[in-house]
Design a protein around this motif. Structure first.
Motif, PDB file in Angstrom:
ATOM      1  N   TRP A  62      34.012  -7.543  48.162  1.00 20.12           N
ATOM      2  CA  TRP A  62      33.261  -8.622  48.786  1.00 20.12           C
ATOM      3  C   TRP A  62      34.072  -9.252  49.918  1.00 20.12           C
ATOM      4  O   TRP A  62      33.559  -9.492  51.012  1.00 20.12           O
ATOM      5  CB  TRP A  62      32.879  -9.671  47.750  1.00 20.12           C
ATOM      6  N   LYS A  63      35.355  -9.493  49.670  1.00 22.01           N
ATOM      7  CA  LYS A  63      36.217 -10.074  50.698  1.00 22.01           C
ATOM      8  C   LYS A  63      36.390  -9.118  51.876  1.00 22.01           C
ATOM      9  O   LYS A  63      36.358  -9.538  53.044  1.00 22.01           O
ATOM     10  CB  LYS A  63      37.592 -10.424  50.103  1.00 22.01           C
TER      11      LYS A  63
ATOM     12  N   CYS B 286      33.013  -8.949  53.878  1.00 23.86           N
ATOM     13  CA  CYS B 286      32.798 -10.194  54.632  1.00 23.86           C
ATOM     14  C   CYS B 286      33.754 -10.287  55.820  1.00 23.86           C
ATOM     15  O   CYS B 286      33.359 -10.686  56.922  1.00 23.86           O
ATOM     16  CB  CYS B 286      32.985 -11.405  53.718  1.00 23.86           C
TER      17      CYS B 286
ATOM     18  N   SER C 144      39.882  -7.476  56.987  1.00 23.70           N
ATOM     19  CA  SER C 144      39.068  -6.752  57.963  1.00 23.70           C
ATOM     20  C   SER C 144      39.812  -5.521  58.472  1.00 23.70           C
ATOM     21  O   SER C 144      39.213  -4.460  58.704  1.00 23.70           O
ATOM     22  CB  SER C 144      38.690  -7.660  59.126  1.00 23.70           C
TER      23      SER C 144
END
Length: 266
Positions: free
Chosen positions: A64-65, A68, A83
């Motif tokens: 999830w991190k 996102c 990222s």
């Protein structure tokens, strides 16, 4: 397929998909050694779905991190470690996808033999032990760079050869580049998600375009058993990795490879 074929193969897929001992080899061998019927395309899709569910659920918070953060980087909100990790996973997946499209037919036709599995099981097992024994262990996720990620991605492409082990070869590459065991295993597991998704999707498309009669009860059992066994395998492997290292897996691969060679040349 008889019920115990389903149970055995589903558990084998779940236990070997993420251990450095090659799930593809362990799924090929029962049919060749025990004269079992081939489990078929539908069952392959089912157990891949099960292992995919397990890895996604285990890393759900991390994923999830990462997702996102990746969306944020694409939309211009800046880059972060998460990222960047997302981009590294994408980059490292590309070589295996290309190799699969180019060499899949050749590998399926010429390399799915007990002899090939025996040699790759031993050879890549030795490389795994050497990388773990003599590799440095001071690098973490923050130390990933373009060259190291490409090297791991190219190594992952070799896992198309039965007996190599996708998790084994990626961990071998990471350890040889100086990454610690935890980082090597975690990156290897995260790399499995897009690759299992891609492979499972291709198998599903092939299944939908065929006239195969689907035994749904067998498939559901395969999904459940492979998911449970894969989740337990991931949990225990990461918990014990720093304690046991990769040596037990090297010994297992060595013994299995020697037994297979004796069967081939006896």
């Amino acid at each position: 397929m008889l019920w115990y074929h389903i149970v055995f193969l589903a558990l084998i897929q779940g236990l070997t998909e993420f251990l450095p001992i090659s799930s593809s080899a362990h799924l090929i061998l029962p049919a060749q050694l025990l004269d079992w019927p081939d489990q078929g395309l539908a069952f392959d899709v089912a157990v891949h779905v099960g292992t995919l569910m397990a890895i996604i659920w285990y890393f759900r918070s991390d994923l999830w991190k990462i997702i996102c953060a990746w969306v944020g980087s694409v939309s211009g909100k800046g880059c972060s470690n998460d990222s960047q990790l997302a981009w590294w996973i994408v980059l490292a997946t590309i070589p295996a996808c290309i190799a699969g499209l180019v060499f899949d037919d050749f590998i399926s036709t010429h390399l799915r033999s007990i002899e090939v599995i025996a040699y790759t099981t031993i050879g890549f097992g030795v490389l795994l032990w050497l990388a773990d024994r003599f590799g440095h262990s001071n690098k973490t996720q923050r130390d990933f760079a373009l060259n190291s990620v490409l090297a791991i991605g190219l190594a992952q492409a070799l896992a198309l050869i039965p007996g190599t082990s996708r998790s084994g070869i990626t961990m071998t590459a990471a350890r040889s580049l100086g990454f610690n065991r935890e980082t090597s295993a975690r990156f290897s597991f995260l790399l499995s998600i897009p690759l299992i998704t891609a492979a499972g999707s291709l198998k599903l498309i092939e299944l939908m375009s065929s006239a195969i009669v689907v035994d749904w009860s067998s498939l559901i059992m395969g999904v459940i058993l492979s998911a449970i066994s894969a989740y337990l395998c991931i949990y225990l492997f990461l918990k014990w990795l720093n304690t046991i290292g990769f040596f037990p897996f090297f010994i297992y691969r060595l013994v299995l490879g020697v037994i297979l060679l004796l069967m081939v040349y006896a």
